[in-house]
Enzyme design. Structure first.
Site, PDB file in Angstrom:
ATOM      1  N   LYS A  28       0.799  -1.234  -0.187  1.00 27.84           N
ATOM      2  CA  LYS A  28      -0.061   0.072   0.092  1.00 27.84           C
ATOM      3  C   LYS A  28       1.015   1.111   0.030  1.00 27.84           C
ATOM      4  O   LYS A  28       0.547   2.196  -0.712  1.00 27.84           O
ATOM      5  CB  LYS A  28      -0.824   0.150   1.150  1.00 27.84           C
ATOM      6  CG  LYS A  28      -1.446   1.431   1.600  1.00 27.84           C
ATOM      7  CD  LYS A  28      -2.490   1.283   2.812  1.00 27.84           C
ATOM      8  CE  LYS A  28      -1.893   1.652   4.212  1.00 27.84           C
ATOM      9  NZ  LYS A  28      -1.282   2.900   4.444  1.00 27.84           N
ATOM     10  N   ASN A  29       1.860   1.153   0.970  1.00 26.72           N
ATOM     11  CA  ASN A  29       2.587   2.546   1.026  1.00 26.72           C
ATOM     12  C   ASN A  29       3.569   2.761  -0.170  1.00 26.72           C
ATOM     13  O   ASN A  29       4.170   3.933  -0.118  1.00 26.72           O
ATOM     14  CB  ASN A  29       3.455   2.503   2.322  1.00 26.72           C
ATOM     15  CG  ASN A  29       2.255   2.616   3.526  1.00 26.72           C
ATOM     16  OD1 ASN A  29       0.943   2.942   3.300  1.00 26.72           O
ATOM     17  ND2 ASN A  29       2.644   2.332   4.940  1.00 26.72           N
ATOM     18  N   CYS A 123      -5.334  11.608  13.372  1.00 20.45           N
ATOM     19  CA  CYS A 123      -5.973  10.367  13.573  1.00 20.45           C
ATOM     20  C   CYS A 123      -5.640   9.981  14.802  1.00 20.45           C
ATOM     21  O   CYS A 123      -4.851  10.379  15.734  1.00 20.45           O
ATOM     22  CB  CYS A 123      -5.546   9.490  12.377  1.00 20.45           C
ATOM     23  SG  CYS A 123      -4.129   8.918  12.397  1.00 20.45           S
ATOM     24  N   ARG A 128      -1.038  14.566  13.090  1.00 17.86           N
ATOM     25  CA  ARG A 128       0.002  14.278  11.892  1.00 17.86           C
ATOM     26  C   ARG A 128       0.137  15.359  11.046  1.00 17.86           C
ATOM     27  O   ARG A 128      -0.579  15.757   9.918  1.00 17.86           O
ATOM     28  CB  ARG A 128      -0.714  13.390  10.656  1.00 17.86           C
ATOM     29  CG  ARG A 128      -1.497  11.949  11.209  1.00 17.86           C
ATOM     30  CD  ARG A 128      -0.493  10.743  11.775  1.00 17.86           C
ATOM     31  NE  ARG A 128       0.143  10.404  10.376  1.00 17.86           N
ATOM     32  CZ  ARG A 128      -0.373   9.440   9.963  1.00 17.86           C
ATOM     33  NH1 ARG A 128      -1.510   8.873  10.401  1.00 17.86           N
ATOM     34  NH2 ARG A 128       0.257   8.770   8.961  1.00 17.86           N
ATOM     35  N   ASP A 321       4.255   0.409  12.353  1.00 13.07           N
ATOM     36  CA  ASP A 321       3.463  -0.333  11.800  1.00 13.07           C
ATOM     37  C   ASP A 321       3.065  -1.961  12.401  1.00 13.07           C
ATOM     38  O   ASP A 321       2.111  -2.388  12.202  1.00 13.07           O
ATOM     39  CB  ASP A 321       3.075  -0.375  10.557  1.00 13.07           C
ATOM     40  CG  ASP A 321       2.852   1.097   9.870  1.00 13.07           C
ATOM     41  OD1 ASP A 321       1.971   1.904  10.401  1.00 13.07           O
ATOM     42  OD2 ASP A 321       3.910   1.611   8.967  1.00 13.07           O
ATOM     43  N   ARG A 414      -8.944  -0.470   4.664  1.00 11.34           N
ATOM     44  CA  ARG A 414      -8.007   0.593   4.011  1.00 11.34           C
ATOM     45  C   ARG A 414      -6.779   0.104   3.825  1.00 11.34           C
ATOM     46  O   ARG A 414      -5.996   0.486   2.592  1.00 11.34           O
ATOM     47  CB  ARG A 414      -7.777   1.453   4.975  1.00 11.34           C
ATOM     48  CG  ARG A 414      -8.903   2.845   5.208  1.00 11.34           C
ATOM     49  CD  ARG A 414      -8.315   3.853   6.119  1.00 11.34           C
ATOM     50  NE  ARG A 414      -6.970   4.263   5.756  1.00 11.34           N
ATOM     51  CZ  ARG A 414      -5.860   4.382   6.511  1.00 11.34           C
ATOM     52  NH1 ARG A 414      -6.261   4.359   7.749  1.00 11.34           N
ATOM     53  NH2 ARG A 414      -4.757   4.746   5.972  1.00 11.34           N
TER      54      ARG A 414
HETATM   55  N1  EPU Z   1       5.754  14.602  11.279  1.00  8.61           N
HETATM   56  C1  EPU Z   1       5.694  15.890  11.389  1.00  8.61           C
HETATM   57  N2  EPU Z   1       5.825  16.615  10.329  1.00  8.61           N
HETATM   58  C2  EPU Z   1       5.446  16.391   9.319  1.00  8.61           C
HETATM   59  C3  EPU Z   1       5.511  15.056   8.964  1.00  8.61           C
HETATM   60  C4  EPU Z   1       5.718  14.109   9.775  1.00  8.61           C
HETATM   61  O1  EPU Z   1       5.819  16.201  12.619  1.00  8.61           O
HETATM   62  O2  EPU Z   1       5.525  17.229   8.393  1.00  8.61           O
HETATM   63  C5  EPU Z   1       5.658  13.572  12.168  1.00  8.61           C
HETATM   64  C6  EPU Z   1       4.975  12.682  12.439  1.00  8.61           C
HETATM   65  O3  EPU Z   1       3.631  13.355  12.973  1.00  8.61           O
HETATM   66  C7  EPU Z   1       5.234  11.377  12.857  1.00  8.61           C
HETATM   67  C8  EPU Z   1       6.598  11.451  12.488  1.00  8.61           C
HETATM   68  O4  EPU Z   1       6.859  12.534  11.803  1.00  8.61           O
HETATM   69  O5  EPU Z   1       5.280  11.520  14.354  1.00  8.61           O
HETATM   70  C9  EPU Z   1       6.825  10.363  11.389  1.00  8.61           C
HETATM   71  O6  EPU Z   1       5.627  10.550  10.469  1.00  8.61           O
HETATM   72  P1  EPU Z   1       5.867  10.199   8.887  1.00  8.61           P
HETATM   73  O7  EPU Z   1       5.654  11.506   8.210  1.00  8.61           O
HETATM   74  O8  EPU Z   1       7.320   9.538   8.824  1.00  8.61           O
HETATM   75  O9  EPU Z   1       4.600   9.132   8.666  1.00  8.61           O
HETATM   76  P2  EPU Z   1       3.862   9.261   7.234  1.00  8.61           P
HETATM   77  O10 EPU Z   1       4.683   9.320   6.209  1.00  8.61           O
HETATM   78  O11 EPU Z   1       2.499   9.995   7.526  1.00  8.61           O
HETATM   79  C10 EPU Z   1       4.044   6.717   6.613  1.00  8.61           C
HETATM   80  C11 EPU Z   1       3.158   5.684   6.490  1.00  8.61           C
HETATM   81  C12 EPU Z   1       2.662   5.023   7.948  1.00  8.61           C
HETATM   82  C13 EPU Z   1       3.810   4.761   8.644  1.00  8.61           C
HETATM   83  C14 EPU Z   1       4.762   6.001   8.924  1.00  8.61           C
HETATM   84  C15 EPU Z   1       5.797   5.530   9.701  1.00  8.61           C
HETATM   85  C16 EPU Z   1       2.281   5.814   4.320  1.00  8.61           C
HETATM   86  C17 EPU Z   1       1.106   6.287   3.149  1.00  8.61           C
HETATM   87  N3  EPU Z   1       2.173   5.931   5.698  1.00  8.61           N
HETATM   88  O12 EPU Z   1       3.345   7.684   7.240  1.00  8.61           O
HETATM   89  O13 EPU Z   1       1.929   3.984   7.429  1.00  8.61           O
HETATM   90  O14 EPU Z   1       3.133   4.360   9.843  1.00  8.61           O
HETATM   91  O15 EPU Z   1       5.213   6.263   7.577  1.00  8.61           O
HETATM   92  O16 EPU Z   1       6.434   4.472   9.102  1.00  8.61           O
HETATM   93  O17 EPU Z   1       3.339   5.661   3.778  1.00  8.61           O
HETATM   94  C18 EPU Z   1      -0.113   2.868   7.767  1.00  8.61           C
HETATM   95  O18 EPU Z   1       0.158   2.197   6.598  1.00  8.61           O
HETATM   96  O19 EPU Z   1      -0.956   2.360   8.421  1.00  8.61           O
HETATM   97  C19 EPU Z   1       0.669   4.022   8.150  1.00  8.61           C
HETATM   98  C20 EPU Z   1       0.163   4.757   9.202  1.00  8.61           C
END
Ligand code: EPU
Length: 435
Positions: A28-29, A123, A128, A321, A414
């Protein structure tokens, strides 16, 4: 809150009777940013091994709203043609439904010169924010303003510019999104302190095959030489990599409930730390080229796994995850394990439900839980709080004695393709019922 369909699961009461093999779907990711990258192409692009899940359908709907032609078959192949892209306004109500909608903003900004979008909602796993994305756009010369509840990002007149973008933390989707924005930029963009998840590397390889120039793949610094606005050209179909999180979840289920379980169509290279964690507990894991076998797990009398501490970390560390499914396993091993969640601010909320099922877990801090095992789990009525905890509930329900009912399974849909069919095929008694 009750909503829609639910799962009824008859637990095994600790027996290890599951067996057979289960195939992993496409990631998915990785599929989500790959599909979003179609915006960087001047013509059609075909993607294979795309999981048939709600998040992908939502992204397709956003792409269609922007003027893309999206053709999808029943076998996981999707062709996206953005040659008639007409809008850079990401549909607000759809975008608010899933965080990954923000991935579209980078390709749209670099191709259309502007993007308008609503902030993706927070969420149940915590806030986020998108500050890393916005700081990156500003570094590339864009202006960021708000209009009502929407962000409007505007690129400089000549397009996004070369620069250094320093990530204050290595966000996965911000790395993918800013990398895609940089692909069409003018000059060289260096992204420093980026995430290194395999999904990012797979996306970068695909973009490079199509005319992008991205270097440093798999390292914390990506250097992208922009194409000066020239759109990419698809040279071959892109196949999504296997979902390491689905594979890891099946491994954990196998450790708990199977004598022998084979997880196929996966890439064990992407699962080194979860495999090491299972081995630390004493789970008999055999690693093949594209398969992982939990072997002879029930055949040893009184096999009792040992406790192990886990701490989530950006790749290649233990994936956040898999934290909830792993905690279910740790509730069944002998001794005390410490679980530390280092990525998200509230990703231990599900522990209260495991405690209601009979687990002995103390959440001593929003980021830390102490799990005392082994404990006997009993079936309960549960409400899935998010995608990954939802799967952990299914695993706990299979381990438990008696029946569990799991509500809010739209969270699970999802991200997991045909999960109940896969589980039934290895012997799980699970039914999807209308709520
Ligand atoms: N963060 C910030 N500011 C930003 C972006 C991120 O503070 O602008 C923080 C987030 O709040 C979090 C940390 O950085 O505390 C890491 O978040 P990250 O941005 O890496 O997560 P993401 O990119 O939103 C992806 C996956 C998630 C997975 C995380 C961590 C996708 C679509 N989603 O999310 O997957 O948990 O990386 O590996 O790739 C899932 O598949 O259920 C899922 C939540």
């Amino acid at each position: 809150m009750k909503s829609g369909e639910l799962f009824r699961v008859q637990g095994l009461g600790g027996a290890k009777t599951l067996s057979g093999s289960v195939a992993v779907s496409g990631s998915k990711n990785e599929a989500l940013p790959a599909l979003a990258s179609a915006v960087l192409f001047g013509g059609p692009v075909t993607f294979r091994n795309i999981p048939r899940i709600t998040d992908i359908r939502q992204l397709n709907s956003l792409l269609s709203d922007l003027g893309a032609r999206v053709m999808m078959d029943d076998g996981g192949t999707i062709t996206v043609d953005t040659s008639k892209l007409a809008s850079a306004h990401v549909n607000e109500s759809t975008a608010r439904k899933f965080r990954a909608s923000v991935i579209l903003t980078g390709p749209l900004l670099s191709r259309m010169g502007e993007v308008r979008f609503a902030p993706p909602g927070g969420c149940l796993i915590g806030k986020r924010p998108i500050d890393v994305f916005l700081a990156g756009y500003e570094a590339m010369g864009a202006t960021v303003r708000t209009d009502g509840e929407e962000f409007v990002i505007t690129a400089p007149r000549g397009g996004l510019k070369g620069c250094d973008v320093i990530f204050r933390l290595p966000s996965v989707t911000a790395t993918e999104t800013l990398m895609m924005a940089a692909v069409l930029a003018h000059g060289i963009v260096r992204l420093v302190n980026v995430a290194m998840e395999p999904e990012i590397g797979a996306l970068a390889d695909f973009l490079n095959e199509s005319g992008a120039d991205i270097r440093g793949i798999g390292t914390p610094v990506l250097t992208i030489r922009g194409t000066d606005g020239t759109l990419l050209v698809s040279k071959k179909e892109h196949t999504a990599i296997p979902d390491r999180l689905e594979a890891g979840s099946f491994m954990i289920l196998g450790a708990l409930c199977a004598d022998t379980l084979t997880v196929t169509d996966c890439d064990p290279e992407h699962l080194k730390v979860p495999i090491a964690s299972l081995c630390a507990c004493g789970v008999p894991v055999v690693v093949g080229k594209k398969r992982i076998v939990i072997s002879g797990n029930g055949g040893i009398p009184n096999r009792s796994f040992a406790a192990a501490n886990i701490r989530t970390h950006e790749y290649p560390g233990f994936p956040t995850d898999l934290q909830a499914p792993m905690t279910v396993l740790l509730s069944q091993v002998s001794g005390e394990s410490i679980v530390e969640e280092m990525i998200f601010e509230s990703r231990l909320g599900y522990a209260a439900d495991l405690v209601r099922m009979g687990a002995d877990i103390d959440v001593v801090h929003p980021h830390k839980a102490i799990v005392h095992g082994p404990s006997k789990l009993r079936g309960r009525e549960l409400y899935s709080p998010d995608l990954r905890a939802g799967l952990a509930y299914i695993i706990a329900a299979i381990v438990a004695k008696g029946e569990s009912v799991i509500h809010n399974i739209y969270h699970i849909d999802r991200g997991y393709e045909r999960v109940e069919e896969k589980l039934k095929s290895i012997g799980v008694d699970i039914e999807r019922v209308r709520g």
